[in-house]
Design a protein around this motif. Structure first.
Motif, short mmCIF file in Angstrom:
data_model
loop_
_atom_site.label_atom_id
_atom_site.label_comp_id
_atom_site.label_asym_id
_atom_site.label_seq_id
_atom_site.Cartn_x
_atom_site.Cartn_y
_atom_site.Cartn_z
N GLY A 68 -6.74 5.12 -2.59
CA GLY A 68 -8.39 4.77 -2.82
C GLY A 68 -8.57 3.62 -2.35
N ASN A 69 -9.82 2.99 -3.14
CA ASN A 69 -10.28 1.65 -2.75
C ASN A 69 -10.71 1.68 -1.33
N GLN A 70 -11.23 2.89 -0.53
CA GLN A 70 -11.53 2.66 0.76
C GLN A 70 -12.65 1.82 0.88
N GLU A 71 -13.67 1.80 0.01
CA GLU A 71 -15.02 1.21 0.23
C GLU A 71 -14.75 -0.46 0.51
N VAL A 72 -13.49 -0.90 0.10
CA VAL A 72 -13.31 -2.24 0.46
C VAL A 72 -13.29 -2.72 1.68
N CYS A 73 -13.08 -1.59 2.68
CA CYS A 73 -12.54 -1.79 4.20
C CYS A 73 -13.27 -0.71 4.84
N ARG B 9 0.80 -1.36 0.09
CA ARG B 9 0.06 0.07 0.16
C ARG B 9 0.75 1.22 -0.09
N PRO C 196 -6.93 -1.92 2.16
CA PRO C 196 -7.39 -1.88 0.62
C PRO C 196 -6.56 -2.16 -0.28
N PRO C 197 -6.79 -2.57 -1.24
CA PRO C 197 -5.67 -2.95 -2.39
C PRO C 197 -5.39 -1.69 -2.98
N GLY C 198 -4.23 -1.68 -3.73
CA GLY C 198 -3.48 -0.64 -4.40
C GLY C 198 -2.82 0.25 -3.69
#
Length: 101
Positions: free
Chosen positions: A80-85, A50, A75-77
């Motif tokens: 961003g991608n905060q909605e995953v966690c 990350r 989160p992956p990447g």
């Protein structure tokens, strides 16, 4: 003789199928969303991935590590991608800024 060959072939096929099912099960359990109840994730590795492009990687890894330990999710990447966690995304500092990178 023919009967023993059939038994041996069916045994080999059964072992092959069992091996494929176990491999598929490991793949599925490895791809389960991070933060699941299946166990702790590797916070060090997840946070290193990350934070690899961060301008302050040590600070990023420290904050990410704290968030990962509390939420068991990263989160992956690299951003961003905060909605995953959701837990990871909701953590804030005393100043109201997002804590987790």
């Amino acid at each position: 003789m023919a009967f023993s060959k059939v038994v041996i072939v069916s045994l080999l096929v059964s072992l092959l199928l069992l091996n494929l099912v176990e491999a598929a099960d490991e793949t599925v359990s490895g791809n389960v969303a991070q933060g699941s109840t299946y166990g702790k994730i590797d916070c060090g590795g997840s946070c290193a991935a990350r934070c690899r492009l961060s301008s302050r990687p040590r600070l990023c890894k420290r904050a990410c590590g704290t968030c990962c330990e509390r939420c068991n999710c990263v989160p992956p990447g690299t951003a961003g991608n905060q909605e995953v966690c959701p837990c990871y995304a909701k953590m804030t500092t005393h100043g109201g800024k997002r804590k987790c990178p």
